[in-house]
Design a protein around this motif. Sequence first.
Motif, mmCIF file in Angstrom:
data_model
loop_
_atom_site.group_PDB
_atom_site.id
_atom_site.type_symbol
_atom_site.label_atom_id
_atom_site.label_comp_id
_atom_site.label_asym_id
_atom_site.label_seq_id
_atom_site.Cartn_x
_atom_site.Cartn_y
_atom_site.Cartn_z
ATOM 1 N N SER A 91 7.351 -24.943 53.716
ATOM 2 C CA SER A 91 7.283 -26.382 53.442
ATOM 3 C C SER A 91 6.197 -26.725 52.432
ATOM 4 O O SER A 91 6.351 -27.658 51.641
ATOM 5 C CB SER A 91 7.041 -27.147 54.748
ATOM 6 N N ALA A 92 5.092 -25.984 52.453
ATOM 7 C CA ALA A 92 4.018 -26.272 51.496
ATOM 8 C C ALA A 92 4.506 -26.098 50.061
ATOM 9 O O ALA A 92 4.165 -26.902 49.177
ATOM 10 C CB ALA A 92 2.818 -25.363 51.766
ATOM 11 N N ASP A 93 5.301 -25.075 49.815
ATOM 12 C CA ASP A 93 5.827 -24.866 48.464
ATOM 13 C C ASP A 93 6.814 -25.966 48.077
ATOM 14 O O ASP A 93 6.851 -26.406 46.922
ATOM 15 C CB ASP A 93 6.519 -23.505 48.371
ATOM 16 N N THR A 94 7.611 -26.403 49.050
ATOM 17 C CA THR A 94 8.575 -27.471 48.780
ATOM 18 C C THR A 94 7.860 -28.781 48.472
ATOM 19 O O THR A 94 8.230 -29.507 47.542
ATOM 20 C CB THR A 94 9.517 -27.647 49.983
ATOM 21 N N ARG A 99 5.727 -32.948 44.782
ATOM 22 C CA ARG A 99 4.539 -33.601 44.241
ATOM 23 C C ARG A 99 4.523 -33.489 42.720
ATOM 24 O O ARG A 99 4.199 -34.449 42.006
ATOM 25 C CB ARG A 99 3.280 -32.974 44.858
ATOM 26 N N ALA A 100 4.882 -32.320 42.200
ATOM 27 C CA ALA A 100 4.932 -32.143 40.748
ATOM 28 C C ALA A 100 5.985 -33.051 40.119
ATOM 29 O O ALA A 100 5.805 -33.565 39.014
ATOM 30 C CB ALA A 100 5.230 -30.682 40.419
ATOM 31 N N GLU A 101 7.064 -33.283 40.844
ATOM 32 C CA GLU A 101 8.160 -34.108 40.329
ATOM 33 C C GLU A 101 7.806 -35.589 40.317
ATOM 34 O O GLU A 101 8.125 -36.304 39.360
ATOM 35 C CB GLU A 101 9.396 -33.860 41.214
ATOM 36 N N TYR A 102 7.148 -36.059 41.369
ATOM 37 C CA TYR A 102 6.901 -37.491 41.509
ATOM 38 C C TYR A 102 5.520 -37.939 41.039
ATOM 39 O O TYR A 102 5.284 -39.135 40.863
ATOM 40 C CB TYR A 102 7.111 -37.914 42.968
ATOM 41 N N GLY A 103 4.589 -37.007 40.857
ATOM 42 C CA GLY A 103 3.280 -37.364 40.338
ATOM 43 C C GLY A 103 2.227 -37.540 41.425
ATOM 44 O O GLY A 103 2.534 -37.693 42.607
ATOM 45 N N GLU A 104 0.977 -37.535 41.000
ATOM 46 C CA GLU A 104 -0.143 -37.537 41.937
ATOM 47 C C GLU A 104 -0.294 -38.846 42.704
ATOM 48 O O GLU A 104 -0.853 -38.864 43.791
ATOM 49 C CB GLU A 104 -1.445 -37.221 41.180
ATOM 50 N N SER A 105 0.190 -39.954 42.154
ATOM 51 C CA SER A 105 0.000 -41.240 42.832
ATOM 52 C C SER A 105 1.132 -41.586 43.793
ATOM 53 O O SER A 105 1.037 -42.565 44.544
ATOM 54 C CB SER A 105 -0.160 -42.359 41.795
ATOM 55 N N ALA A 106 2.196 -40.799 43.793
ATOM 56 C CA ALA A 106 3.314 -41.063 44.709
ATOM 57 C C ALA A 106 2.867 -40.908 46.154
ATOM 58 O O ALA A 106 2.007 -40.081 46.468
ATOM 59 C CB ALA A 106 4.478 -40.118 44.417
ATOM 60 N N ARG A 107 3.458 -41.701 47.016
ATOM 61 C CA ARG A 107 3.207 -41.598 48.462
ATOM 62 C C ARG A 107 4.273 -40.656 49.017
ATOM 63 O O ARG A 107 5.431 -41.046 49.187
ATOM 64 C CB ARG A 107 3.285 -42.960 49.127
ATOM 65 N N PRO A 126 -1.062 -24.565 56.713
ATOM 66 C CA PRO A 126 -0.910 -25.919 57.275
ATOM 67 C C PRO A 126 -1.856 -26.943 56.670
ATOM 68 O O PRO A 126 -1.490 -28.119 56.527
ATOM 69 C CB PRO A 126 -1.187 -25.708 58.769
ATOM 70 N N GLN A 127 -3.070 -26.524 56.291
ATOM 71 C CA GLN A 127 -4.008 -27.468 55.683
ATOM 72 C C GLN A 127 -3.480 -27.992 54.349
ATOM 73 O O GLN A 127 -3.689 -29.157 53.992
ATOM 74 C CB GLN A 127 -5.364 -26.780 55.480
ATOM 75 N N ARG A 128 -2.764 -27.125 53.634
ATOM 76 C CA ARG A 128 -2.223 -27.499 52.322
ATOM 77 C C ARG A 128 -1.178 -28.611 52.456
ATOM 78 O O ARG A 128 -1.000 -29.418 51.526
ATOM 79 C CB ARG A 128 -1.614 -26.268 51.659
ATOM 80 N N LEU A 129 -0.488 -28.668 53.587
ATOM 81 C CA LEU A 129 0.510 -29.726 53.798
ATOM 82 C C LEU A 129 -0.135 -31.098 53.632
ATOM 83 O O LEU A 129 0.430 -31.988 53.000
ATOM 84 C CB LEU A 129 1.136 -29.595 55.189
ATOM 85 N N PHE A 130 -1.328 -31.254 54.211
ATOM 86 C CA PHE A 130 -2.019 -32.551 54.144
ATOM 87 C C PHE A 130 -2.609 -32.811 52.763
ATOM 88 O O PHE A 130 -2.835 -33.961 52.398
ATOM 89 C CB PHE A 130 -3.108 -32.613 55.210
ATOM 90 N N GLU A 131 -2.891 -31.762 52.009
ATOM 91 C CA GLU A 131 -3.372 -31.952 50.640
ATOM 92 C C GLU A 131 -2.274 -32.500 49.741
ATOM 93 O O GLU A 131 -2.543 -33.203 48.767
ATOM 94 C CB GLU A 131 -3.882 -30.614 50.085
ATOM 95 N N LEU A 132 -1.025 -32.194 50.111
ATOM 96 C CA LEU A 132 0.120 -32.580 49.284
ATOM 97 C C LEU A 132 0.831 -33.839 49.753
ATOM 98 O O LEU A 132 1.471 -34.523 48.949
ATOM 99 C CB LEU A 132 1.130 -31.426 49.258
ATOM 100 N N ALA A 133 0.746 -34.145 51.053
ATOM 101 C CA ALA A 133 1.589 -35.219 51.605
ATOM 102 C C ALA A 133 0.982 -35.788 52.870
ATOM 103 O O ALA A 133 0.012 -35.261 53.428
ATOM 104 C CB ALA A 133 2.996 -34.666 51.905
#
Length: 222
Positions: A91-94, A99-107, A126-133
């Motif tokens: 899931s972190a890779d997905t 995130r790359a598609e929608y940009g850094e400011s997307a929710r 798992p920590q990376r999940l929260f960094e991304l979303a």
Amino acid sequence: MGISVSDGVRVAMLGGTFDPVHLGHLRSAVELVDALGLERVHMIPAHQPPLREAPGVPSHERLTLLQHGIGDTPRLVADDREIRRDGPSYSADTLASLRAEYGESARLVMALGHDAFLKLAGWHQPQRLFELAHLVVIERPDHHQPLPDTLGELIAGREVDDPAALFATPAGGLLRLSLPTRMAISATEVRQRLCYGGSVRYLLPEAVERRIMALGLYRHER
């Protein structure tokens, strides 16, 4: 894609094996749109689920069933990005791809069920999940089990009470959400019914049921 990438666009990922997609999956996606004011929900079939056996039906066919199930439902999209990617469907890779598609400011939101949430600390990065979303946990009203210690540590200080607080930032929060319709449909039970020739009427979208019957899917699991 039909949606411009702009500040604050709200997008969710709802992953799973969708083996097969059923009305509970689809109704939850629709109610997520309404509850969170989402512009889009990416429903993403796992190609190689890292924490369970590979499904008996190939990923490309599970994607086709999902496409049939969604039909013309607004804001729901059958997304093949995990099928196109080699290796385990982390899931972190997905989320990184979204995130790359929608940009850094997307929710950006990853929605998951309560059972999956309880195992979150054992996921890949798992920590990376929260960094991304943000994570949105679809609550089970009958579940009162205390959280594992490792999970409590992972989510410490992240939980908020409502979507407005969640979407104040692009990522990093946790919201527990009770959806209005709680359809107790199990894909395992659907597969079992299909295996012995039982009825799955009103458990699956009609288009999904028709394709499964036409191809004889899941009958091999006898």
